[in-house]
Design a protein around this motif. Structure first.
Motif: not given
Length: 258
Positions: A61-81
């Motif tokens: 889902i995070t990657a899909d968000f990044a494709a939708l915001v070519p002029e923006g930025r996406v940070v994906g976080v999870d508790a499990v490294a």
């Protein structure tokens, strides 16, 4: 006064994700997309948006968000490294340079107030110790006036109480939109779910938890697995997962009187 001084200390996550991160679990998470998991949000995303995806897992889902915001930025976080390595690999494979991942406890997000245009989480709140506290953190780091704090939960019990959690976290009902959608699969896609649950029943963290807590034996789990396998062989398969969704626009900050 700085944000750090105003912010109350948060406890670290005390709950454990009972399904764990066996490949049978992660592979099902990796099939999620914006289309099936965030369709209620997609029309509101601007190409310049700065997005935080909480509990991103393997990052589909995070990657899909990044494709939708070519002029923006996406940070994906999870508790499990460990699961973030797969997310980073996916981002590289898709050639996405406007995305980053970090191991973060959502109870105490390491970001200042009003840092993101969109804050999103999916299938997270039903697994945590303090869902209301995490919703407060989501609201804190979303921008007033234009920010969205969003959450969706695929577990029925959590879905029923999600609006109440949001209200307790300070989400004003007038600014909150509640919707319900569902994943509905037949044929081969439903068969994949059956095969996945057949494996998850005996190999994932779920199986370990069942035995450790005395909820069932290895024989019980094997019987559950066989039942899923037999179900997946049927011709008229139907698999449905309901999801309650909250779309919340953080109200603008009122101007101080002169």
């Amino acid at each position: 006064m700085s944000n750090e001084k105003k912010k109350k200390p948060c406890l670290k996550e005390q709950a454990t994700y009972s399904h764990g991160h066996h490949q049978s679990v992660v592979s099902s998470h990796a099939r999620r997309t914006v289309h099936d998991s965030a369709a209620f949000l997609a029309p509101h995303i601007q190409p310049t948006a700065h997005i935080l995806d909480i509990g991103c897992g393997p990052g589909s889902i995070t990657a899909d968000f990044a494709a939708l915001v070519p002029e923006g930025r996406v940070v994906g976080v999870d508790a499990v490294a460990s699961v973030l390595d797969q997310a980073r690999s996916l981002a590289r494979d898709r050639g996405l340079a406007n995305i980053e991942f970090a191991a973060v406890d959502a109870n105490a997000l390491p970001y200042p107030d009003a840092a993101f245009d969109v804050v999103y989480c999916h299938q997270v709140l039903q697994h945590v110790k303090d869902p209301v506290g995490i919703l407060r953190e989501m609201r804190r780091v979303a921008k007033p006036g234009c920010g969205f704090a969003l959450a969706s939960g695929g577990e029925p019990n959590a879905g029923r109480v999600l609006p109440a959690w949001a209200r307790r976290a300070g989400f004003a009902p007038a600014d909150t939109q509640v919707t319900v959608t569902s994943w509905c699969y037949t044929g081969e896609r439903a068969r994949q779910w059956g095969d996945m649950w057949a494996e998850r029943a005996v190999k994932s963290g779920f199986a370990t938890m069942v035995k450790e807590k005395g909820l069932g034996t290895e024989e019980d789990l094997q019987a559950v697995s066989r039942a899923w396998t037999e179900w997946a062989k049927q011709e008229d398969l139907f698999f449905n997962v309901p999801s309650t969704e909250i779309l919340y626009r953080v109200p603008p900050v009122s101007a101080n009187p002169a």
